[in-house]
Design a protein around this motif. Structure first.
Motif, PDB file in Angstrom:
ATOM      1  N   PRO A  67       0.814  -1.225   0.000  1.00 54.09           N
ATOM      2  CA  PRO A  67       0.000   0.000   0.000  1.00 54.09           C
ATOM      3  C   PRO A  67       0.846   1.274   0.000  1.00 54.09           C
ATOM      4  O   PRO A  67       0.460   2.273  -0.610  1.00 54.09           O
ATOM      5  N   LEU A  68       2.002   1.235   0.677  1.00 57.47           N
ATOM      6  CA  LEU A  68       2.887   2.400   0.668  1.00 57.47           C
ATOM      7  C   LEU A  68       3.488   2.600  -0.712  1.00 57.47           C
ATOM      8  O   LEU A  68       3.619   3.741  -1.171  1.00 57.47           O
ATOM      9  N   ARG A  69       3.861   1.513  -1.353  1.00 54.51           N
ATOM     10  CA  ARG A  69       4.404   1.617  -2.711  1.00 54.51           C
ATOM     11  C   ARG A  69       3.358   2.204  -3.653  1.00 54.51           C
ATOM     12  O   ARG A  69       3.666   3.061  -4.486  1.00 54.51           O
ATOM     13  N   GLN A  70       2.115   1.769  -3.518  1.00 57.40           N
ATOM     14  CA  GLN A  70       1.052   2.301  -4.366  1.00 57.40           C
ATOM     15  C   GLN A  70       0.856   3.798  -4.142  1.00 57.40           C
ATOM     16  O   GLN A  70       0.664   4.563  -5.092  1.00 57.40           O
ATOM     17  N   ARG A  71       0.917   4.225  -2.886  1.00 57.54           N
ATOM     18  CA  ARG A  71       0.777   5.653  -2.573  1.00 57.54           C
ATOM     19  C   ARG A  71       1.944   6.456  -3.129  1.00 57.54           C
ATOM     20  O   ARG A  71       1.756   7.554  -3.667  1.00 57.54           O
ATOM     21  N   PHE A  72       3.141   5.913  -2.998  1.00 54.94           N
ATOM     22  CA  PHE A  72       4.321   6.623  -3.487  1.00 54.94           C
ATOM     23  C   PHE A  72       4.297   6.717  -5.013  1.00 54.94           C
ATOM     24  O   PHE A  72       4.619   7.762  -5.585  1.00 54.94           O
ATOM     25  N   VAL A  73       3.904   5.633  -5.671  1.00 59.17           N
ATOM     26  CA  VAL A  73       3.791   5.665  -7.130  1.00 59.17           C
ATOM     27  C   VAL A  73       2.736   6.685  -7.551  1.00 59.17           C
ATOM     28  O   VAL A  73       2.912   7.398  -8.550  1.00 59.17           O
ATOM     29  N   ALA A  74       1.652   6.792  -6.797  1.00 59.76           N
ATOM     30  CA  ALA A  74       0.626   7.800  -7.112  1.00 59.76           C
ATOM     31  C   ALA A  74       1.214   9.206  -7.008  1.00 59.76           C
ATOM     32  O   ALA A  74       0.882  10.086  -7.818  1.00 59.76           O
ATOM     33  N   LEU A  75       2.097   9.432  -6.037  1.00 53.73           N
ATOM     34  CA  LEU A  75       2.765  10.727  -5.916  1.00 53.73           C
ATOM     35  C   LEU A  75       3.627  10.998  -7.148  1.00 53.73           C
ATOM     36  O   LEU A  75       3.639  12.105  -7.691  1.00 53.73           O
ATOM     37  N   LEU A  76       4.344   9.978  -7.608  1.00 54.69           N
ATOM     38  CA  LEU A  76       5.170  10.124  -8.806  1.00 54.69           C
ATOM     39  C   LEU A  76       4.306  10.372 -10.044  1.00 54.69           C
ATOM     40  O   LEU A  76       4.643  11.209 -10.893  1.00 54.69           O
ATOM     41  N   ARG A  77       3.193   9.669 -10.141  1.00 58.12           N
ATOM     42  CA  ARG A  77       2.321   9.809 -11.305  1.00 58.12           C
ATOM     43  C   ARG A  77       1.594  11.159 -11.317  1.00 58.12           C
ATOM     44  O   ARG A  77       1.176  11.621 -12.373  1.00 58.12           O
ATOM     45  N   ALA A  78       1.461  11.781 -10.158  1.00 57.93           N
ATOM     46  CA  ALA A  78       0.922  13.143 -10.134  1.00 57.93           C
ATOM     47  C   ALA A  78       1.880  14.103 -10.820  1.00 57.93           C
ATOM     48  O   ALA A  78       1.457  15.089 -11.433  1.00 57.93           O
ATOM     49  N   ALA A  79       3.184  13.804 -10.741  1.00 56.08           N
ATOM     50  CA  ALA A  79       4.187  14.623 -11.426  1.00 56.08           C
ATOM     51  C   ALA A  79       4.340  14.227 -12.884  1.00 56.08           C
ATOM     52  O   ALA A  79       4.648  15.065 -13.737  1.00 56.08           O
ATOM     53  N   LEU A  80       4.122  12.937 -13.190  1.00 52.26           N
ATOM     54  CA  LEU A  80       4.236  12.444 -14.569  1.00 52.26           C
ATOM     55  C   LEU A  80       3.195  11.345 -14.771  1.00 52.26           C
ATOM     56  O   LEU A  80       3.452  10.176 -14.484  1.00 52.26           O
ATOM     57  N   PRO A  81       2.008  11.699 -15.256  1.00 49.80           N
ATOM     58  CA  PRO A  81       0.920  10.719 -15.366  1.00 49.80           C
ATOM     59  C   PRO A  81       1.239   9.531 -16.270  1.00 49.80           C
ATOM     60  O   PRO A  81       0.603   8.478 -16.142  1.00 49.80           O
TER      61      PRO A  81
ATOM     62  N   VAL B  62       6.190  13.555   1.298  1.00 54.49           N
ATOM     63  CA  VAL B  62       6.402  12.112   1.124  1.00 54.49           C
ATOM     64  C   VAL B  62       5.884  11.356   2.341  1.00 54.49           C
ATOM     65  O   VAL B  62       5.198  10.335   2.217  1.00 54.49           O
ATOM     66  N   LEU B  63       6.178  11.848   3.535  1.00 59.79           N
ATOM     67  CA  LEU B  63       5.731  11.176   4.752  1.00 59.79           C
ATOM     68  C   LEU B  63       4.210  11.207   4.886  1.00 59.79           C
ATOM     69  O   LEU B  63       3.602  10.226   5.328  1.00 59.79           O
ATOM     70  N   ARG B  64       3.580  12.317   4.498  1.00 57.42           N
ATOM     71  CA  ARG B  64       2.107  12.356   4.502  1.00 57.42           C
ATOM     72  C   ARG B  64       1.542  11.291   3.579  1.00 57.42           C
ATOM     73  O   ARG B  64       0.559  10.619   3.899  1.00 57.42           O
ATOM     74  N   THR B  65       2.166  11.141   2.412  1.00 57.55           N
ATOM     75  CA  THR B  65       1.725  10.134   1.446  1.00 57.55           C
ATOM     76  C   THR B  65       1.849   8.736   2.032  1.00 57.55           C
ATOM     77  O   THR B  65       0.940   7.902   1.902  1.00 57.55           O
ATOM     78  N   LEU B  66       2.974   8.458   2.694  1.00 57.41           N
ATOM     79  CA  LEU B  66       3.189   7.133   3.263  1.00 57.41           C
ATOM     80  C   LEU B  66       2.238   6.873   4.433  1.00 57.41           C
ATOM     81  O   LEU B  66       1.688   5.774   4.561  1.00 57.41           O
ATOM     82  N   ARG B  67       2.059   7.864   5.280  1.00 63.71           N
ATOM     83  CA  ARG B  67       1.155   7.684   6.430  1.00 63.71           C
ATOM     84  C   ARG B  67      -0.274   7.376   5.963  1.00 63.71           C
ATOM     85  O   ARG B  67      -0.989   6.609   6.615  1.00 63.71           O
TER      86      ARG B  67
END
Length: 202
Positions: free
Chosen positions: A37-51, A167-172
């Protein structure tokens, strides 16, 4: 003892001083590897920068490449789609960002170079990155105050900066059980210790 200290933050500060970037990178990679689930959230953060990035990225650290050693690589199959660079107070290396952008440009797909820095340093670091692009005559267009796109590449290529708090907000937000939350808080404690210990500009 500071209320922000954790065992991980204390050990890094005591025995591995000035290696906060390496420790934070390894801690982040540990979380992404162990907790889907953390990986999915982090990837979503990356995809917000590059869909255009895929959703099933996998992450490795400290890979020695022909012209540098990015802190973390995000891969889709055999293709490298993302480099992540962790910063606290350390200066930019000779490879940042130009060499890493060139390495990513060789990939046959859209790519992203992400810098993570403390909030107090983010604006200053972004200015340094822009100065290096300008000095090297790398054409780019600003997308927002912390993102730009390199012009003239065969595929979309973006440079983005964010802060550790984001990043920490995304992971939490993805930490659904006690073990995962404790691991995230260990990384948060390390980041706070690294932030407090590094010298800041006047």
């Amino acid at each position: 003892m500071s209320e922000h200290e954790t065992i991980l933050g204390h050990l890094v500060g005591w025995g591995l001083r000035r290696r906060y970037e390496d420790a934070a990178t390894e801690g982040l990679a540990f979380l992404l590897d162990r907790h889907a689930p953390l990986r999915q959230r982090f990837v979503a953060l990356l995809r917000a920068a590059l869909p255009e990035l895929p959703e099933d990225l996998r992450f490795t650290t400290q890979e020695s490449l022909a012209a540098g050693r990015p802190d973390m690589c995000g891969r889709h199959g055999e293709a490298t789609r993302v480099f992540v660079e962790a910063k606290f107070g350390a200066a930019l290396t000779d490879a940042q960002p130009l060499v890493y952008l060139e390495l990513l440009a060789a990939e046959p797909a859209p790519t992203l170079l992400l810098f993570i820095a403390p909030e107090w340093r983010r604006v200053h670091l972004w200015r340094e990155l822009l100065e290096r692009l300008t000095a090297a005559h790398v054409a780019h267009r600003q997308l927002d105050p912390q993102a730009l796109e390199i012009v003239g590449r065969a595929h979309v290529q973006r440079l983005h900066i964010t802060d550790w708090a984001a990043v920490l907000r995304t992971l939490r937000a993805g930490a659904g059980d006690d073990d995962t939350r404790m691991n995230v808080e260990q990384l948060a404690g390390l980041c706070r210790t690294g932030d407090e210990d590094e010298a800041r500009p006047l």
